[in-house]
Design an enzyme around this catalytic site. Structure first.
Site, short mmCIF file in Angstrom:
data_model
loop_
_atom_site.label_atom_id
_atom_site.label_comp_id
_atom_site.label_asym_id
_atom_site.label_seq_id
_atom_site.Cartn_x
_atom_site.Cartn_y
_atom_site.Cartn_z
CB THR A 1 -82.20 -43.28 -38.43
OG1 THR A 1 -80.85 -43.20 -37.97
CG2 THR A 1 -82.66 -41.87 -38.75
CB VAL B 1 -72.07 -36.21 -34.28
CG1 VAL B 1 -73.29 -35.62 -34.96
CG2 VAL B 1 -71.93 -35.68 -32.85
CG ASP C 1 -76.49 -39.72 -41.61
OD1 ASP C 1 -76.39 -40.45 -40.61
OD2 ASP C 1 -77.37 -39.88 -42.48
CB THR D 1 -82.00 -44.50 -42.24
OG1 THR D 1 -81.57 -45.61 -41.45
CG2 THR D 1 -82.79 -45.02 -43.44
N1 ASP Z 1 -77.57 -42.77 -39.91
C1 ASP Z 1 -77.58 -43.08 -38.51
C2 ASP Z 1 -76.25 -42.66 -37.91
O1 ASP Z 1 -75.24 -42.85 -38.55
C3 ASP Z 1 -77.80 -44.52 -38.21
C4 ASP Z 1 -78.78 -45.25 -39.08
O2 ASP Z 1 -79.63 -44.65 -39.72
O3 ASP Z 1 -78.74 -46.47 -39.14
O4 ASP Z 1 -76.24 -42.19 -36.81
#
Ligand code: ASP
Length: 318
Positions: free
Chosen positions: A174, A203, A205, A225
């Site tokens: 992210t 979807v 966070d 993230t």
């Molecule tokens: N938080 C992001 C999601 O769940 C993915 C990530 O940051 O690794 O879409």
């Protein structure tokens, strides 16, 4: 007042033992270049919202990170991107989820905030706002990188074999930015392709205010993230804001507490970047690393990938 800025390129770092010197140099150089670009906005008197928008556009354009060009694929081999902006002034927010088209999904999120009375938009309605705003659109081929395509193939194969490991570099990532400007206003922006091989329609966070993105001038600005489902269920960003507002915790205490305890104990591998109303920056993560960069006016600046988990020392005279 002085400005403060932090950016991240996700907690989906290449594991330390698989990262070579060139890779480490390239990631740090990209973070430093983007930090400088966004810092120039604040140095020239621009506001926090503009600085985080510039930072996230540049992170989306950089194929090393999972957002925009370089986004990860769904299990169906498609791209579904999520993004959000939040303004510390009056908690204004705009977000898009599951979209593919705008070159910079973060600009689509900002268009939702600025051009509609809504917060979170999906599907054709979200794309229509981006078109009305005159945003640049790209074909799916623009976003494609060979590395992400191979990661999908490998992840699907491992899922079928029952050998799926938790290598964060293949599954996660992210990008995001948080800033306080010289007027004391806060802003946050987050953008992502989500998780490799996620189910179509999932979807995370990132586009949800109070989960992966948050800003309120009274407390802090946050971009997260990691395992999105845990960040949503633990209302991660809102929890930090609430501990500051209601329990008198510092941003650092609240942010480290949520990441190192609540999320770590509940399957929420990952981290976040936060800046508080006094310009202090916190960068907690509970996994091997988080691509990150920070800059405080007349204060510390730098980039890092792996541990130790350490906050930059507060600038004086904030
Ligand atoms: N938080 C992001 C999601 O769940 C993915 C990530 O940051 O690794 O879409």
């Amino acid at each position: 007042m002085t400005y403060s800025l932090a950016i991240h390129g996700g907690a989906g770092v290449i594991p330390r033992d698989a990262m070579d010197a060139d890779g480490e140099r390239d990631h740090n150089a990209a973070l430093a270049r983007i930090l400088e670009e966004a810092e120039a906005v604040l140095r020239d008197g621009g506001d926090a919202m503009e600085a985080v928008t510039v930072a996230v556009c540049a992170l989306e354009d950089e194929p090393l990170f999972n957002a925009g060009h370089g986004a990860v694929y769904t299990a169906a081999g498609r791209l579904e991107m999520d993004a959000a902006v939040m303004d510390g002034v009056g908690r204004r927010a705009g977000a898009v989820a599951g979209i593919c088209g705008p070159r910079n999904p973060i600009l689509a999120a900002r268009a939702v905030m600025e051009r509609t009375g809504h917060v979170l938009m999906v599907g054709e309605g979200a794309l229509e706002i981006a078109r009305d705003a005159g945003l640049t659109f790209e074909d799916p081929s623009y976003f494609r990188t060979e590395q992400r395509w191979q990661a999908l193939k490998e992840t699907l194969r491992m899922m079928e074999d029952g050998t799926l490991d938790d290598d964060p570099s293949r599954r996660h990532g992210t990008v995001g930015a948080v800033a306080r400007d010289r007027a004391g206003h806060l802003a946050a922006a987050t953008s992502t392709g989500g998780m490799t091989a996620k189910r179509p329609g999932r979807v995370g966070d990132s586009p949800i205010p109070g989960a992966g993105t948050f800003a309120d001038d009274a407390t802090c600005a946050i971009s997260a993230t990691g395992d999105g489902e845990a960040f949503i269920r633990w209302a991660a960003a809102h929890e930090i804001d609430a501990r500051m507002r209601l329990a008198g915790r510092s941003c650092a205490e609240a942010a480290h507490g949520v990441v190192m305890t609540d999320l770590a104990q509940n399957g929420g591998s990952g981290g976040l970047i936060a800046v508080d109303r006094d310009g202090r920056i916190s960068l907690p993560f509970n996994c091997e690393g988080m691509y990150r960069g920070w800059a405080m006016e007349d204060g510390p600046r730098g980039t890092a990938i792996y541990g130790p988990v350490e906050d930059p020392a507060p600038a004086t005279g904030t």
